[in-house]
Design an enzyme around this catalytic site. Structure first.
Site, PDB file in Angstrom:
ATOM      1  N   ASP A 203       3.367   3.160   6.988  1.00 37.90           N
ATOM      2  CA  ASP A 203       3.242   4.319   7.862  1.00 37.90           C
ATOM      3  C   ASP A 203       1.773   4.583   8.211  1.00 37.90           C
ATOM      4  O   ASP A 203       0.899   4.455   7.348  1.00 37.90           O
ATOM      5  CB  ASP A 203       3.828   5.534   7.118  1.00 37.90           C
ATOM      6  CG  ASP A 203       3.946   6.763   7.993  1.00 37.90           C
ATOM      7  OD1 ASP A 203       4.662   6.706   9.002  1.00 37.90           O
ATOM      8  OD2 ASP A 203       3.315   7.797   7.658  1.00 37.90           O
ATOM      9  N   GLU A 253       1.419 -11.898  -4.213  1.00 39.43           N
ATOM     10  CA  GLU A 253       1.726 -12.271  -5.603  1.00 39.43           C
ATOM     11  C   GLU A 253       3.213 -12.606  -5.717  1.00 39.43           C
ATOM     12  O   GLU A 253       3.675 -13.125  -6.716  1.00 39.43           O
ATOM     13  CB  GLU A 253       1.411 -11.107  -6.552  1.00 39.43           C
ATOM     14  CG  GLU A 253      -0.063 -10.791  -6.655  1.00 39.43           C
ATOM     15  CD  GLU A 253      -0.306  -9.425  -7.322  1.00 39.43           C
ATOM     16  OE1 GLU A 253       0.639  -8.821  -7.872  1.00 39.43           O
ATOM     17  OE2 GLU A 253      -1.461  -8.962  -7.275  1.00 39.43           O
TER      18      GLU A 253
HETATM   19  C1  NOJ Z   1       4.974   8.120  11.560  1.00 39.98           C
HETATM   20  C2  NOJ Z   1       6.410   8.364  11.234  1.00 39.98           C
HETATM   21  O1  NOJ Z   1       7.214   7.480  11.966  1.00 39.98           O
HETATM   22  C3  NOJ Z   1       6.676   9.811  11.555  1.00 39.98           C
HETATM   23  O2  NOJ Z   1       8.051  10.103  11.464  1.00 39.98           O
HETATM   24  C4  NOJ Z   1       5.872  10.672  10.622  1.00 39.98           C
HETATM   25  O3  NOJ Z   1       6.029  12.023  10.991  1.00 39.98           O
HETATM   26  C5  NOJ Z   1       4.375  10.313  10.695  1.00 39.98           C
HETATM   27  N1  NOJ Z   1       4.148   8.910  10.666  1.00 39.98           N
HETATM   28  C6  NOJ Z   1       3.632  10.936   9.534  1.00 39.98           C
HETATM   29  O4  NOJ Z   1       3.935  10.288   8.336  1.00 39.98           O
END
Ligand code: NOJ
Length: 536
Positions: A203, A253
């Site tokens: 993310d 790894e």
């Molecule tokens: C991207 C994610 O897809 C979204 O749903 C989220 O709100 C933001 N990153 C923050 O983590």
């Protein structure tokens, strides 16, 4: 498919677990529900599942606010159940990718609670980005940075210092300058890799490093935008690549694992994330912002295919995900309408549902026939529309409040799936679902569509199986110019033609493999696609 590099050509199905299937009847989707539906996913033919965050969380941002990275949220199940899920998915020939959120934790995370209880300058505070405020007694934020969900990106804690949250106020940013933070994520990686996870979706992969000079910015942060200024203080900084390499070295790894970046960066910067010792893959979000227009589609496709070829990477195709309006609704809107604000601003008559469905069928045949891999967002295979008219009282996405109620946010694409034509939550669970489902979900349920050869679900199944037969072994791609209203290309001996114009076009010669419509009596209709074996 080359098993070792399955992700290069795979169809990855995105599971928003909270809304997929509810096994225990509490209204929230869970691992038990997902396990009971694995045969459905096998029948759909997908190669892998990407699980949106399933960790312990107050769910203030749908689980992207993690309180404990090593624990499954009780509402979703247990770590033991996840281990069973991994085994079952593997025995059905499907891989499992977990979502990892390294940019920020939840304010409920033990580290953040410890930081709040510790004095400024302490090691506990250093795991996050605390700064002294400006002004005489620190009453002003340290910079003018704004949060992606709206409002200032800093929150005061009452002692003259503020913590940074690029997203919601409940999502404090970790300090990636701190070695303890880096080491912790090595350990979290290993925790899930040891349990058999096949990879990670990372993310905000472009956000972890902050300019330590903390300069002001000229432009507010915007969710899901990639036209980023150079030298931005918190997006896509050079130091990110060292972190990418560290992630990769832990992953390496283990055998056969992968990681895919959610990186909203300028197109010329993206290849840097895909160097051999960094990510295996990165999402290409360009189609999320592409209007139904042959010129735009042709250009987005050509650019992505070329970029991938140049660096020996594979492209990825995404029509929908949990952050954007579902594409049948996007494509049903009149050209030029801003889909982010339309649910509140209207006009409601700008939506033509039938048009959106036709286009969604054709779009499936585009993404399933392009080189690279394809991500399918749960419910997309059912042609679910955006539930854009959810009553505001039920909205859960922080976007609603943080945008001062100017944008409804992302709940409309997260409404629980319909499995059966009736029942309290259309077979999602035994009781009501956590978000209300519209009546139209009954006829769109998986059970109804399974029986209907002309349904969206049947089209997705047919496309995924035909894709495996025709497109996976040979990644060559050649665009064909059939005029300004047509998207056309060949993949080996298959010709793909999509009519995005205003009038039917001649059906291409050759044996039809798949067509998005069954009425081609007057040629290939508008908003339709066909795959044919090229006439020899
Ligand atoms: C991207 C994610 O897809 C979204 O749903 C989220 O709100 C933001 N990153 C923050 O983590």
């Amino acid at each position: 498919m080359n098993q070792a590099e399955w992700w290069k050509t795979g169809v990855v199905y995105q599971v928003y677990v909270r809304s997929f299937a509810d096994g225990n009847g509490d209204g929230t989707g869970d691992i038990a529900g997902l396990r009971s539906r694995l045969p459905y996913l096998k029948a759909l033919g997908v190669d892998a599942l990407w699980m949106n965050p399933w960790y312990d969380s107050p769910l203030r941002d749908g689980g992207y606010d993690v309180a404990d990275y090593r624990k499954i949220d009780e509402r979703f199940g247990t770590t033991a159940e996840v281990e069973e899920l991994i085994t079952e998915a593997h025995s059905l020939g499907m891989k499992l990718i977990a979502d990892l959120v390294p940019n920020h934790t939840s304010t409920d995370h033990a580290w953040f609670q410890e930081a709040l209880a510790s004095p400024p300058g302490s090691p506990a505070r250093d795991r996050y980005v605390f700064k002294e405020g400006k002004g005489e007694s620190g009453e002003l934020p340290p910079t003018n940075w704004t949060a992606v969900f709206g409002g200032p990106a800093w929150e005061p804690v009452g002692d003259g210092t503020w913590y940074l949250h690029i997203f919601d106020v409940s999502q404090p940013d970790l300090n990636w300058e701190n070695e303890e933070v880096r080491a912790e994520f090595d350990s979290v990686f290993r925790f899930w890799l040891d349990r058999g996870i096949d990879g990670f979706r990372i993310d905000v992969a472009h956000g972890m490093v902050k300019d330590q000079a903390f300069p002001d910015v000229e432009r507010a942060a915007v969710l899901l935008e990639s036209d980023l200024a150079e030298d931005h203080p918190f997006w896509d900084r050079e130091g990110i690549h060292e972190i990418n390499r560290r992630f990769r070295s832990v992953l390496d790894e283990y055998d056969g694992r992968m990681m895919v970046a959610e990186a909203w960066v300028a197109p010329d910067r993206l290849p840097l994330y895909l160097r051999p010792d960094e990510y295996h893959q990165s999402f290409n979000f360009d189609l999320l912002g592409t209007e139904w227009n042959a010129g735009e589609f042709n250009s987005v496709i050509a650019t992505a295919v070329e970029a991938a070829e140049k660096i020996g990477a594979s492209s990825t195709w995404v029509l929908s995900n949990h952050d954007v309006m579902r594409h049948p609704t996007r494509y049903g809107l009149d050209a030029g309408i801003n889909w982010r604000t339309w649910p509140l601003d209207g006009p409601t008559d700008a939506l033509d549902v039938a048009r959106g469905n036709r286009r969604a069928r054709a779009a499936c045949m585009i993404t399933m026939s392009l080189p690279g891999s394809t991500y399918v967002y749960q419910g997309e295979e059912l042609g679910l529309p955006e539930v854009w008219d959810l009553p505001v009282e039920v909205l859960d996405d922080p976007t609603w409040v943080r945008s001062d109620k100017q944008m409804k946010g992302r709940d409309g694409c997260r409404v629980p799936l319909p499995w059966e034509p009736d029942g309290p939550s259309f077979g999602f669970g035994s009781g009501n679902a956590w978000l209300p489902q519209p009546d139209v979900f009954g006829p769109l349920s998986a059970a109804v569509q399974t029986e209907d050869a002309a349904s969206m679900l049947s089209l997705y199944r047919a496309a995924i199986f035909a894709r495996r037969e025709h497109f996976v072994h040979d990644q060559s791609f050649a665009p064909i110019d059939m005029g300004t209203d047509v998207v056309a290309y060949t993949r080996g001996d298959v010709l793909v033609v999509v009519n995005m114009g205003e009038a039917p076009i001649e059906m291409p010669d050759g044996e039809v493999i798949l067509c998005s419509t069954d009425d081609v009596s007057a040629g290939l209709p508008i908003d339709s696609a066909v795959w044919v074996h090229r006439a020899r």
